[in-house]
Design an enzyme around this catalytic site. Structure first.
Site, PDB file in Angstrom:
ATOM      1  N   ARG A  95       0.837  -1.193   0.000  1.00 52.97           N
ATOM      2  CA  ARG A  95       0.000   0.000   0.000  1.00 52.97           C
ATOM      3  C   ARG A  95       0.879   1.252   0.000  1.00 52.97           C
ATOM      4  NH1 ARG A  95      -1.894   0.905   4.280  1.00 52.97           N
ATOM      5  NH2 ARG A  95      -1.189  -0.892   5.493  1.00 52.97           N
TER       6      ARG A  95
ATOM      7  N   TYR B 164      -1.555  -3.556  -6.888  1.00 52.54           N
ATOM      8  CA  TYR B 164      -1.283  -4.348  -5.687  1.00 52.54           C
ATOM      9  C   TYR B 164      -2.360  -4.256  -4.615  1.00 52.54           C
ATOM     10  CZ  TYR B 164       1.650  -7.135  -2.765  1.00 52.54           C
ATOM     11  OH  TYR B 164       2.142  -8.194  -2.039  1.00 52.54           O
ATOM     12  N   GLY B 165      -2.754  -5.410  -4.085  1.00 52.00           N
ATOM     13  CA  GLY B 165      -3.542  -5.535  -2.850  1.00 52.00           C
ATOM     14  C   GLY B 165      -4.533  -4.421  -2.605  1.00 52.00           C
TER      15      GLY B 165
ATOM     16  N   LYS C  59      -9.792  -2.325   1.494  1.00 55.01           N
ATOM     17  CA  LYS C  59      -9.523  -1.164   2.355  1.00 55.01           C
ATOM     18  C   LYS C  59     -10.315   0.063   1.911  1.00 55.01           C
ATOM     19  CE  LYS C  59      -6.345  -3.632   4.392  1.00 55.01           C
ATOM     20  NZ  LYS C  59      -6.491  -4.133   5.748  1.00 55.01           N
TER      21      LYS C  59
ATOM     22  N   HIS D  17     -10.705  -2.449  11.295  1.00 53.52           N
ATOM     23  CA  HIS D  17      -9.608  -3.308  10.814  1.00 53.52           C
ATOM     24  C   HIS D  17      -9.402  -4.434  11.832  1.00 53.52           C
ATOM     25  CE1 HIS D  17      -5.101  -3.439   9.401  1.00 53.52           C
ATOM     26  NE2 HIS D  17      -5.841  -4.287   8.712  1.00 53.52           N
TER      27      HIS D  17
ATOM     28  N   SER E  41      -1.455  -3.572  10.277  1.00 56.81           N
ATOM     29  CA  SER E  41      -1.077  -4.447   9.166  1.00 56.81           C
ATOM     30  C   SER E  41       0.158  -5.274   9.513  1.00 56.81           C
ATOM     31  CB  SER E  41      -0.789  -3.591   7.935  1.00 56.81           C
ATOM     32  OG  SER E  41      -1.937  -2.841   7.609  1.00 56.81           O
TER      33      SER E  41
ATOM     34  N   CYS F 269       0.566  -7.541  11.734  1.00 57.05           N
ATOM     35  CA  CYS F 269       0.796  -7.707  13.178  1.00 57.05           C
ATOM     36  C   CYS F 269       0.041  -8.889  13.758  1.00 57.05           C
ATOM     37  CB  CYS F 269       0.444  -6.431  13.910  1.00 57.05           C
ATOM     38  SG  CYS F 269       1.640  -5.109  13.595  1.00 57.05           S
ATOM     39  N   GLY F 270      -0.393  -9.825  12.921  1.00 56.87           N
ATOM     40  CA  GLY F 270      -0.880 -11.092  13.460  1.00 56.87           C
ATOM     41  C   GLY F 270      -2.369 -11.368  13.396  1.00 56.87           C
TER      42      GLY F 270
ATOM     43  N   ASP G  39      -9.464  -9.760   8.660  1.00 57.46           N
ATOM     44  CA  ASP G  39      -8.934  -8.415   8.405  1.00 57.46           C
ATOM     45  C   ASP G  39      -9.938  -7.294   8.706  1.00 57.46           C
ATOM     46  OD1 ASP G  39      -6.538  -7.030   7.462  1.00 57.46           O
ATOM     47  OD2 ASP G  39      -7.721  -6.396   5.736  1.00 57.46           O
TER      48      ASP G  39
ATOM     49  N   ASN H 174       6.394  -8.456   1.948  1.00 57.39           N
ATOM     50  CA  ASN H 174       4.938  -8.262   1.884  1.00 57.39           C
ATOM     51  C   ASN H 174       4.314  -9.165   0.822  1.00 57.39           C
ATOM     52  OD1 ASN H 174       2.474  -7.020   2.695  1.00 57.39           O
ATOM     53  ND2 ASN H 174       2.555  -5.637   0.932  1.00 57.39           N
TER      54      ASN H 174
ATOM     55  N   ARG I  37       2.103 -12.111  -0.643  1.00 57.17           N
ATOM     56  CA  ARG I  37       0.764 -12.437  -0.140  1.00 57.17           C
ATOM     57  C   ARG I  37       0.187 -13.669  -0.823  1.00 57.17           C
ATOM     58  NH1 ARG I  37      -1.674  -8.821   3.935  1.00 57.17           N
ATOM     59  NH2 ARG I  37       0.021  -7.349   4.262  1.00 57.17           N
TER      60      ARG I  37
HETATM   61  P1  GTP Z   1      -2.418  -7.709   7.301  1.00 55.92           P
HETATM   62  O1  GTP Z   1      -2.934  -8.714   6.353  1.00 55.92           O
HETATM   63  O2  GTP Z   1      -1.325  -6.868   6.733  1.00 55.92           O
HETATM   64  O3  GTP Z   1      -3.497  -6.844   7.885  1.00 55.92           O
HETATM   65  O4  GTP Z   1      -1.633  -8.503   8.476  1.00 55.92           O
HETATM   66  P2  GTP Z   1      -2.116  -9.410   9.715  1.00 55.92           P
HETATM   67  O5  GTP Z   1      -2.403  -8.538  10.883  1.00 55.92           O
HETATM   68  O6  GTP Z   1      -3.165 -10.348   9.291  1.00 55.92           O
HETATM   69  O7  GTP Z   1      -0.762 -10.201  10.086  1.00 55.92           O
HETATM   70  P3  GTP Z   1      -0.383 -11.755   9.892  1.00 55.92           P
HETATM   71  O8  GTP Z   1      -1.209 -12.670  10.741  1.00 55.92           O
HETATM   72  O9  GTP Z   1      -0.351 -12.046   8.452  1.00 55.92           O
HETATM   73  O10 GTP Z   1       1.095 -11.764  10.481  1.00 55.92           O
HETATM   74  C1  GTP Z   1       2.127 -10.952   9.976  1.00 55.92           C
HETATM   75  C2  GTP Z   1       3.471 -11.511  10.354  1.00 55.92           C
HETATM   76  O11 GTP Z   1       3.582 -11.610  11.777  1.00 55.92           O
HETATM   77  C3  GTP Z   1       3.725 -12.902   9.789  1.00 55.92           C
HETATM   78  O12 GTP Z   1       5.040 -12.982   9.323  1.00 55.92           O
HETATM   79  C4  GTP Z   1       3.527 -13.819  10.987  1.00 55.92           C
HETATM   80  O13 GTP Z   1       4.302 -14.995  10.893  1.00 55.92           O
HETATM   81  C5  GTP Z   1       3.937 -12.937  12.171  1.00 55.92           C
HETATM   82  N1  GTP Z   1       3.168 -13.277  13.391  1.00 55.92           N
HETATM   83  C6  GTP Z   1       1.840 -13.487  13.488  1.00 55.92           C
HETATM   84  N2  GTP Z   1       1.481 -13.829  14.754  1.00 55.92           N
HETATM   85  C7  GTP Z   1       2.607 -13.827  15.483  1.00 55.92           C
HETATM   86  C8  GTP Z   1       2.888 -14.110  16.867  1.00 55.92           C
HETATM   87  O14 GTP Z   1       2.012 -14.415  17.673  1.00 55.92           O
HETATM   88  N3  GTP Z   1       4.194 -13.993  17.250  1.00 55.92           N
HETATM   89  C9  GTP Z   1       5.184 -13.646  16.379  1.00 55.92           C
HETATM   90  N4  GTP Z   1       6.425 -13.559  16.851  1.00 55.92           N
HETATM   91  N5  GTP Z   1       4.962 -13.395  15.061  1.00 55.92           N
HETATM   92  C10 GTP Z   1       3.693 -13.475  14.623  1.00 55.92           C
HETATM   93  C1  SPV Z   2      -3.021  -4.438   5.191  1.00 60.18           C
HETATM   94  O1  SPV Z   2      -2.050  -3.781   4.781  1.00 60.18           O
HETATM   95  O2  SPV Z   2      -3.567  -4.193   6.306  1.00 60.18           O
HETATM   96  C2  SPV Z   2      -3.549  -5.556   4.400  1.00 60.18           C
HETATM   97  C3  SPV Z   2      -2.962  -5.790   3.065  1.00 60.18           C
HETATM   98  O3  SPV Z   2      -4.454  -6.231   4.845  1.00 60.18           O
HETATM   99  S1  SPV Z   2      -3.674  -4.807   1.821  1.00 60.18           S
HETATM  100  O4  SPV Z   2      -4.846  -5.486   1.316  1.00 60.18           O
HETATM  101  O5  SPV Z   2      -2.664  -4.650   0.757  1.00 60.18           O
HETATM  102  O6  SPV Z   2      -4.038  -3.522   2.359  1.00 60.18           O
HETATM  103 MN    MN Z   3      -5.004  -5.588   6.996  1.00 58.81          MN
END
Ligand code: GTP
Ligand code: SPV
Ligand code: MN
Length: 583
Positions: A70, A198-199, A207, A227, A249, A251-252, A276, A363, A365
């Site tokens: 983004r 992209y995304g 979003k 979110h 984003s 962050c898990g 999400d 990033n 996906r």
């Molecule tokens: P967006 O799709 O961008 O909104 O991200 P998201 O909040 O869904 O994050 P996602 O679950 O995809 O995790 C992002 C990264 O953080 C990945 O590389 C995961 O492996 C890592 N991660 C997720 N949960 C944990 C956790 O509990 N501990 C640690 N250390 N890393 C984590």
């Molecule tokens: C984020 O960035 O929070 C995402 C990925 O979930 S995107 O759809 O590219 O915004």
């Molecule tokens: Mn997101």
């Protein structure tokens, strides 16, 4: 006429006149249509088929190397009044914005097919669902929207019946970062995006519609577009509690939404509603109910393996579009921390060389239908959504924020959400690892002034006596050598258990100036290789550090000026005084 709705037909005609496509295709969402598009994209090189024995129906898309995340600095909210967009958004006046971006759309689709994608955000029969139409010249966007939303004939029928929909215009353009804009016109229910494939920049249902435009509508109509993931946690007695969590984003969220209970937790199950976005409404009994407007996941690939998230890992072995991962010599997808195979070709299609950085883009996906998820909850299709027991905010903080704490009440919880800060990630272009304020994880996504947004949140207190409790978590505390103190992933269930027990009035807590924390022993650490000292570190509140944190939160809130709700500053004062008293 391709539709009985004159307004839609007129809009499509006017876009065609402006962008001059070679042909127009109305998407019906069928398998045959999808197959044809996939074949075309293989021929054009937009998609590469991955090894079909091990990864049936999986494809790789490589985006332009300048177009991998983004772009927040090129994202605008073009409300009539600048103060309505607020300091949290880039703003342009609507007339100037249309002029600027329409000039870029002029002739942008020459020689290309223009796709018209009717879509529905939310279960098609839900009163909370909202409709949209995206026009795009990218077949990759069509294939993604087909998985990420309910798309095609059914949504078109509802659009024609309801007569209202969000207009989203997208063209990949020439990918020149100088000519890249993502513009929102909330008062016109319109989105225009050019220069990125992209995304979140290009899949406009996500979003742009379900957060920026929807948050604006939600404020006007008395609901919330957030979110947030939505997850159901089932205990061995078969009770299910639904929790909504807002983390920034990367962050898990996806990981928590499809968590696999650890070995030690026999009889526990986790159900995914969404990973999400959540749309939250008060029902007649005053309970907050959530639907997931999306129908698929656009998830972070790196870090996904059979240990960290077996559900996700299994889910993406078939029927998945990968974007910007690496491949092995035998044409399987590869990424950092996959822990199987070795990369041969990197995400840019070059022979892998560690000198060039990670093999998969940080990033990178996967796009996959939610129905592929082994922990998919059938209630994700329930028109009325699920009742939310707890709201959880969180962020990526090396220090300061404890593993978990509970806000003292709704108003304090809104302050906790408004004060969220997190280290930046690869999900947006720019520097990585810098702590920034990301209130409610909505900094990039709130379509209106944060001051008004917090006032809207605070207002729910008067609407209902049955609001969820609010918590804050941090899975990312590190020791001095940079190792995570908490094992995370499946083990996060232990923290969710405390949260649920607090909601049910069956867990203890210690009162601190920042909120309620678990007492030592309240988080079940049986079968976990973690020392009591580490748990102490994870659950400690450093008063001096928190004093300066709250000063910084105060300065941040004040920067919103006159529109900032007084109740939020009053709550801030209360926490500041409690910290003073404690030191
Ligand atoms: P967006 O799709 O961008 O909104 O991200 P998201 O909040 O869904 O994050 P996602 O679950 O995809 O995790 C992002 C990264 O953080 C990945 O590389 C995961 O492996 C890592 N991660 C997720 N949960 C944990 C956790 O509990 N501990 C640690 N250390 N890393 C984590
Ligand atoms: C984020 O960035 O929070 C995402 C990925 O979930 S995107 O759809 O590219 O915004
Ligand atoms: Mn997101």
């Amino acid at each position: 006429m391709a539709t009985s709705l004159q307004e839609l037909q007129n809009w499509v005609d006017s876009v065609a006149k402006l962008t001059q496509p070679e042909s127009i295709h109305w998407c019906n969402g069928s398998d045959a249509e999808n197959k044809r598009l996939i074949n075309e994209m293989q021929r054009s090189g937009d998609l590469v088929e991955l090894d079909h024995e091990s990864h049936p129906n999986c494809y790789l898309h490589r985006s332009d190397p300048s177009d991998v995340a983004r772009v927040e600095h090129l994202t605008f909210v073009c409300s009539r009044n600048q103060d309505d967009a607020g300091p949290n958004n880039n703003w342009m006046n609507p007339a100037d914005a249309h002029k600027k971006i329409d000039a870029l759309f002029e002739g942008a689709m020459q020689g290309r097919t223009m796709y018209v994608i009717p879509y529905c955000m939310g279960p098609i029969a839900s009163p909370y669902a909202r409709l949209g139409v995206e026009i795009t010249d990218s077949p990759y966007v069509v294939a993604n929207m087909r998985m990420m939303t309910r798309m095609g004939d059914e949504p078109l029928a509802r659009i024609e019946k309801d007569g209202t929909f969000v207009k989203g215009l997208h063209s990949t353009g020439d990918l020149d970062p100088e000519k890249r804009f993502i513009m929102h016109f909330p008062e016109e229910l319109t989105i225009k995006s050019i220069g990125s494939g992209y995304g979140g920049n290009a899949l406009l249902g996500k979003k742009c519609h379900a957060l920026r435009i929807a948050s604006w509508q939600a404020r006007d109509e008395g609901w919330l577009a957030e979110h947030m993931l939505i997850v159901g946690v089932e205990n061995p007695d078969g009770e299910i509690h639904y929790i909504a969590c807002a983390f920034p984003s990367a962050c898990g969220k996806t990981n928590l939404a499809m968590l696999v209970p650890p070995e030690s937790h026999k009889g526990w199950r986790v159900w995914t509603l969404g990973d999400d976005i959540a749309w939250l409404h008060l029902d007649e009994g005053g309970k907050l109910r959530a639907i997931n407007p999306e129908a698929g996941y656009f998830g972070v690939v790196p870090g996904t393996n059979a240990k960290t998230n077996k559900n996700a890992y299994d889910m993406i072995q078939s029927n998945t579009i990968y974007t910007n991962v690496a491949t092995t010599a035998d044409n399987k997808p590869w990424w950092e921390d996959k822990n199987v195979g070795t990369p041969a070709i990197d995400w840019q299609g070059r022979e892998y060389d560690p000198e060039n950085g990670p093999a998969a883009h940080p990033n990178s996906r996967f796009t996959v239908s939610a129905k592929m998820n082994p922990s998919y909850s059938l209630l994700a299709d329930a028109p009325e959504g699920v009742p939310i027991a707890a709201i959880v905010f969180g962020g990526r903080r090396k220090e300061l924020a404890p593993l978990v704490y509970e806000a003292k009440n709704w108003r304090h919880g809104v302050l906790v959400g408004a004060g969220v800060a997190s280290e930046t990630t690869a999900a947006a272009a720019g520097e990585i690892g810098v702590v920034r304020r990301d209130p409610m994880a909505m900094k990039p996504f709130c379509g209106y002034n944060f001051a008004d947004y917090w006032a809207h949140w605070l207002g729910f207190d008067e609407e209902s006596k049955h609001l969820p409790k609010i918590f804050h978590v941090n899975w990312f505390r590190q020791d001095s050598s940079g190792r995570f103190l908490w094992p995370g992933f499946g083990e996060n269930l232990r923290v969710l258990r405390w949260i649920i027990d607090r909601c049910e009035g069956r867990a203890e807590a210690t009162e601190t100036p920042i909120g309620y924390l678990p007492k030592a022993g309240d988080i079940d650490t049986s079968d976990l290789d973690i020392t009591p000292d580490t748990m102490d570190a994870l659950l400690s509140v450093n008063i001096e550090q928190w004093k300066s944190e709250m000063d910084s939160v105060g300065d941040y809130l004040q920067s919103y000026g006159e529109r900032l709700p007084a109740a939020l500053m009053a709550e801030h004062e209360t926490v500041v005084s409690a910290l003073k008293e404690a030191s």
